[in-house]
Write an enzyme that holds these catalytic residues in place. Structure first.
Site, PDB file in Angstrom:
ATOM      1  N   ARG A 182      -3.360  -0.682   5.305  1.00 52.08           N
ATOM      2  CA  ARG A 182      -3.914  -1.788   4.524  1.00 52.08           C
ATOM      3  C   ARG A 182      -2.957  -2.950   4.326  1.00 52.08           C
ATOM      4  NH1 ARG A 182      -5.445   1.610  -0.574  1.00 52.08           N
ATOM      5  NH2 ARG A 182      -3.481   2.546   0.068  1.00 52.08           N
ATOM      6  N   CYS A 196       0.864  -1.176   0.000  1.00 55.13           N
ATOM      7  CA  CYS A 196       0.000   0.000   0.000  1.00 55.13           C
ATOM      8  C   CYS A 196       0.905   1.231   0.000  1.00 55.13           C
ATOM      9  CB  CYS A 196      -0.996  -0.002   1.166  1.00 55.13           C
ATOM     10  SG  CYS A 196      -0.297   0.235   2.804  1.00 55.13           S
ATOM     11  N   ASP A 251      -8.295   3.587   1.440  1.00 53.55           N
ATOM     12  CA  ASP A 251      -7.272   3.757   2.465  1.00 53.55           C
ATOM     13  C   ASP A 251      -7.889   4.300   3.759  1.00 53.55           C
ATOM     14  OD1 ASP A 251      -5.033   4.270   3.994  1.00 53.55           O
ATOM     15  OD2 ASP A 251      -3.906   5.193   2.351  1.00 53.55           O
TER      16      ASP A 251
END
Length: 157
Positions: free
Chosen positions: A14, A8, A126
Site C-alpha cells: 500500500r 503501511c 492490505d
C-alpha cells in the site's frame, strides 16, 4: 519543500503504491519542486525489497513508475523530517504513535482515508492479505487525490 511519507506495515504493497501514485500526480501538476514523496513500513521484514508484484502489476497497468523504490523501515527521525506522515490503517496509526510520540513532533499524521469525505472504507485493506490490489489502488488513488488537494490548499500551491 513539503515532504510526504506514506506508511503501511511492510512497505511493499500500500505505501509504495501511494508513493508512486502521489509522485505521479505531483509531477503531472508540476509540483515536483515543491513536494517530495517517500514511503516506509513499520516492520522490517521487507527492507531493501522492491514493491510487491501485485503493486508493480497495477502500477504498470496505469503507467505509473515505481523505479528505484525499495522498502525501508520508518524511524523516529521521520517525524521531524516529514511534514505529513500518512498511514493506511488504524494499526499503522497505532504503530506510528508508539514509535514517534505523536504529540511531540512537527509532522501532521493521519490516515489516507481521512482526507476523503464519506469514504467507502475507513482503512485501506492490505492486499498482501486480501489479494485485491485493484481495490487497494482505487482507494489509494482517491485518497491521494484528496490529500494533494488538501496540501495545495493548505500551502497555497
Amino acid at each position: 519543500m513539503i515532504r510526504v511519507l506514506f506508511v503501511c506495515l511492510g512497505n511493499i504493497c500500500r505505501s509504495p503504491m501511494a508513493e508512486a501514485i502521489f509522485r505521479d500526480m505531483v509531477c503531472k501538476e508540476n509540483l515536483a519542486d515543491k513536494i517530495e514523496v517517500d514511503s516506509g513500513g513499520l516492520g522490517e521484514w521487507h527492507i531493501g525489497k522492491a514493491p510487491h508484484k501485485g503493486t508493480r502489476d497495477i502500477l504498470d497497468s496505469k503507467n505509473i513508475s515505481y523505479e528505484g523504490m525499495v522498502a525501508r523501515k520508518v524511524n523516529v527521525h521521520d517525524f521531524e523530517d516529514f511534514d505529513y506522515i500518512i498511514a493506511m490503517d488504524d494499526q499503522n496509526m497505532k504503530g506510528l504513535k508508539d514509535l514517534g510520540n505523536a504529540n511531540n513532533h512537527k509532522a501532521t499524521t493521519g490516515k489516507l482515508m481521512d482526507f476523503i469525505e464519506n469514504p467507502k472504507e475507513k482503512n485501506v485493506p492490505d492486499p498482501y492479505f486480501t489479494g485485491n490490489f485493484d481495490y487497494a489502488y482505487e482507494l489509494v488513488l482517491e485518497g491521494c487525490t484528496q490529500l494533494l488537494n488538501y496540501i495545495k490548499m493548505e500551502h497555497s500551491l
